[in-house]
Write an enzyme that holds these catalytic residues in place. Structure first.
Site, PDB file in Angstrom:
ATOM      1  N   CYS A 146     -14.166 -32.540 -36.008  1.00 50.59           N
ATOM      2  CA  CYS A 146     -12.850 -32.554 -35.367  1.00 50.59           C
ATOM      3  C   CYS A 146     -11.871 -31.822 -36.274  1.00 50.59           C
ATOM      4  CB  CYS A 146     -12.362 -33.987 -35.205  1.00 50.59           C
ATOM      5  SG  CYS A 146     -13.613 -35.057 -34.503  1.00 50.59           S
TER       6      CYS A 146
ATOM      7  N   SER B 160     -23.657  -6.309 -39.911  1.00 51.66           N
ATOM      8  CA  SER B 160     -22.287  -6.143 -40.370  1.00 51.66           C
ATOM      9  C   SER B 160     -22.311  -5.969 -41.884  1.00 51.66           C
ATOM     10  CB  SER B 160     -21.478  -7.385 -39.983  1.00 51.66           C
ATOM     11  OG  SER B 160     -20.174  -7.269 -40.489  1.00 51.66           O
TER      12      SER B 160
HETATM   13  N1  PLP Z   1     -22.120 -13.066 -36.006  1.00 48.27           N
HETATM   14  C1  PLP Z   1     -22.255 -13.952 -37.003  1.00 48.27           C
HETATM   15  C2  PLP Z   1     -23.407 -14.902 -37.014  1.00 48.27           C
HETATM   16  C3  PLP Z   1     -21.313 -13.972 -38.039  1.00 48.27           C
HETATM   17  O1  PLP Z   1     -21.432 -14.854 -39.032  1.00 48.27           O
HETATM   18  C4  PLP Z   1     -20.226 -13.053 -37.999  1.00 48.27           C
HETATM   19  C5  PLP Z   1     -19.190 -13.076 -39.057  1.00 48.27           C
HETATM   20  O2  PLP Z   1     -18.664 -14.108 -39.399  1.00 48.27           O
HETATM   21  C6  PLP Z   1     -20.152 -12.155 -36.934  1.00 48.27           C
HETATM   22  C7  PLP Z   1     -21.118 -12.191 -35.957  1.00 48.27           C
HETATM   23  C8  PLP Z   1     -19.016 -11.173 -36.824  1.00 48.27           C
HETATM   24  O3  PLP Z   1     -19.155 -10.123 -37.725  1.00 48.27           O
HETATM   25  P1  PLP Z   1     -17.879  -9.212 -38.130  1.00 48.27           P
HETATM   26  O4  PLP Z   1     -17.089  -9.996 -39.105  1.00 48.27           O
HETATM   27  O5  PLP Z   1     -18.474  -7.984 -38.746  1.00 48.27           O
HETATM   28  O6  PLP Z   1     -17.156  -8.893 -36.878  1.00 48.27           O
END
Ligand code: PLP
Length: 377
Positions: free
Chosen positions: A330, A203
């Site tokens: 929490c 991303s």
């Molecule tokens: N996977 C992980 C480990 C992430 O930290 C994030 C974003 O916070 C995502 C997936 C999702 O990515 P995007 O914000 O590009 O949808």
């Protein structure tokens, strides 16, 4: 680009756009308006930019260009990998972990609801690491087609998965392996020619690129059909006119992250160690969630003891010019709570703040945070 009057320590949530990435993107926005699917000169120009970007990403990961598919971000990349694997690759069982990002956990819930697969959760040890012996046992216990989905670095506590070891365990057991590499892409080297992974995700906004664009790597052994039905874009995987500017920005940002990896990483490692040392000496009652010495250089999850002001800690940090994230066991006050911290420290009354670094942060900023925390605890 970074607001100098604030201290931005939320770089696991997102990173500021690299000015060189912005310059590249604005140039392309000004010059390139062709539809990449058109066969005329304008279209071909747009297409060539997308294919050059794909090549940059493939080179960074040591894979083939045909294995990279651009998406709208990490969430879509992970959805695509998991849902298409189940739909098209005969997966009957998924092994994942309770500490995955919600885009994986919620995709798994949606898949479970179809009744197509059984989903198991691997054991997690007290420091938040995947229990590899448990994973190995689970892989050996069942000969149905299995997909393992485990993240490379946890976005909340920073723990790192031994990628090569898990890839080997999965490969030896004949299981597919999806690794959510959104937090490590551009930070830790990933060599897909040397490491057998079926799917990884990226991303751009996590590595100083634009928001709303990402990619999924799909190993060419896995033939999957469209995720978004429409035109033939992304080799039929994802219909819709491509986000050219985002894709160009993603590639530029990844290229710069790879080129500057060592400098950026050593700066963040140094900063994280310094922050831990300062917090420990100034506030002995502070502890750290997960396994920070082993974890991602950019993430530090700090656990503060219960106190009357604790619920307001995140808000007070913000009011004092410091951006960080919540995530206690929490939910309370403005903190919505965290499934990761909640799993590791169930019902803990302590308050968690995740600080996450970039190469832009300085020791002076860390000193200011440690100082300002004094009035908030
Ligand atoms: N996977 C992980 C480990 C992430 O930290 C994030 C974003 O916070 C995502 C997936 C999702 O990515 P995007 O914000 O590009 O949808």
């Amino acid at each position: 680009m970074v607001n100098p009057s604030r201290i931005f320590l939320d770089n696991a949530a997102t990173t500021p756009l690299d000015p060189e990435v912005l310059a590249t993107m604005t140039q392309v926005m000004a010059d390139t308006y062709g539809n990449p699917s058109s066969i005329h000169a304008e279209g071909r120009k747009a297409r060539s930019l997308i294919e050059a970007a794909r090549k940059t990403v493939a080179n960074a990961l040591n894979c083939s260009i045909g294995e990279i598919f651009f998406t709208s971000g990490g969430t879509e990349a992970n959805n695509m990998a998991l849902k298409n694997a189940v739909r098209d690759l005969g997966v009957k069982r998924i092994i994942s972990s309770p500490l995955e990002h919600h885009c994986v956990l919620h995709s798994l819930e949606a898949i479970r609801a179809t009744g197509a697969v059984e989903i198991e959760m691997v054991a997690i040890d007290e420091k938040g690491h995947v229990d590899l012996a448990d994973l190995e046992r689970r892989l050996a216990s069942d000969d149905r087609k299995t997909l393992v989905s485990l993240m490379h670095a946890n976005n909340e506590i920073g723990n790192l998965l031994p990628l090569k070891e898990v890839a080997k365990l999965c490969g030896d057991a004949g299981a597919l392996f999806h690794c959510d590499t959104v937090q490590t892409m551009g930070y830790y080297p990933i060599d897909l020619a040397a490491t057998r992974v079926s799917f990884v995700s990226g991303s751009a906004h996590k590595f100083y690129g634009p928001k709303g664009v990402g990619f999924v790597y799909i190993n060419s052994d896995n033939i999957v059909g469209p995720f978004v039905d429409g035109g033939a874009q992304e080799r039929n995987m994802r219909g819709g006119t491509e986000n050219i500017y985002g894709i160009v920005g993603l590639a530029k940002a990844l290229q710069r992250a790879v080129e500057q990896r060592e400098v950026r990483m050593s700066h963040m490692h140094e900063l994280k160690a310094y922050f831990m040392e300062q917090l420990r000496s100034r506030y002995p009652e502070v502890t750290f969630n997960g396994d920070p010495e082993q974890g991602h250089a950019k993430v530090l999850s700090v656990s503060f003891p219960q106190s009357p002001k604790g619920d307001l800690l995140l808000m007070n940090l913000d009011l004092n010019g410091i951006s960080a994230s919540g995530g206690s066991a929490c939910s309370s006050g403005i903190d919505v709570g965290s499934h990761v911290v909640g799993h590791l420290y169930p019902d803990s009354p302590r308050h968690t703040i995740r600080f996450s670094f970039s190469h832009h942060n300085t020791r002076g900023e860390v000193d200011a945070v440690v100082e300002r925390l004094g009035g908030m605890l």
